[in-house]
Design a protein around this motif. Structure first.
Motif, PDB file in Angstrom:
ATOM      1  N   SER A 178       0.815  -1.209   0.000  1.00 53.65           N
ATOM      2  CA  SER A 178       0.000   0.000   0.000  1.00 53.65           C
ATOM      3  C   SER A 178       0.854   1.267   0.000  1.00 53.65           C
ATOM      4  CB  SER A 178      -0.947   0.012   1.194  1.00 53.65           C
ATOM      5  OG  SER A 178      -0.249   0.235   2.398  1.00 53.65           O
ATOM      6  N   ARG A 227      -4.301   1.645  -3.335  1.00 53.45           N
ATOM      7  CA  ARG A 227      -3.590   1.833  -2.064  1.00 53.45           C
ATOM      8  C   ARG A 227      -4.535   1.694  -0.883  1.00 53.45           C
ATOM      9  NH1 ARG A 227      -1.285   6.432  -4.420  1.00 53.45           N
ATOM     10  NH2 ARG A 227      -2.527   7.664  -3.007  1.00 53.45           N
ATOM     11  N   LEU A 266      -5.552  -1.993  -0.492  1.00 51.96           N
ATOM     12  CA  LEU A 266      -4.470  -2.779   0.098  1.00 51.96           C
ATOM     13  C   LEU A 266      -4.321  -2.481   1.586  1.00 51.96           C
ATOM     14  CD1 LEU A 266      -1.801  -2.575  -2.737  1.00 51.96           C
ATOM     15  CD2 LEU A 266      -2.865  -4.659  -1.850  1.00 51.96           C
ATOM     16  N   ARG A 267      -4.477  -1.226   1.936  1.00 55.65           N
ATOM     17  CA  ARG A 267      -4.358  -0.846   3.353  1.00 55.65           C
ATOM     18  C   ARG A 267      -5.490  -1.484   4.175  1.00 55.65           C
ATOM     19  NH1 ARG A 267      -4.254   4.614   2.814  1.00 55.65           N
ATOM     20  NH2 ARG A 267      -2.098   4.450   2.159  1.00 55.65           N
TER      21      ARG A 267
END
Length: 108
Positions: free
Chosen positions: A18, A36, A39-40
């Protein structure tokens, strides 16, 4: 406990991806803002699932202690693999996600 290890390593790998620098180093392109964020959130969700797996396997008293050990070991493994074998770090995370349903069945 194997399930907690697999989920924890995959969660840290997702959190690593991320970040812009690691994403571009490992995958060769910049990550979009949506990727991002995904993914975080996925990384934190996997870490939460690993906590649940550790507590379900050993109870709250011992499960939390084992989960802290799993956190440290998986983070250490990822940190040691990233500079020298970055593709292996990604492959291990992918294999961990693929093997986690088997580990969940085995834990029952």
């Amino acid at each position: 406990m194997l399930l907690a290890v697999l989920l924890c390593y995959a969660g840290f790998a997702a959190l690593c991806l991320s970040m812009d620098r690691h994403h571009s180093d490992l995958l060769g392109r910049k990550a979009s803002a949506g990727r991002r964020q995904g993914l975080r959130l996925g990384g934190w969700a996997l870490l939460g699932l690993s906590l649940w797996a550790a507590v379900a396997a050993a109870g709250w008293g011992l499960g939390l202690v084992q989960w802290c050990a799993v956190l440290m070991l998986s983070a250490l493994l990822l940190v040691l693999l990233l500079p020298y074998r970055p593709r292996l770090a990604l492959w291990l995370a992918a294999l961990g996600l693929l093997a986690s349903p088997l580990a969940a069945v085995a834990q029952l």
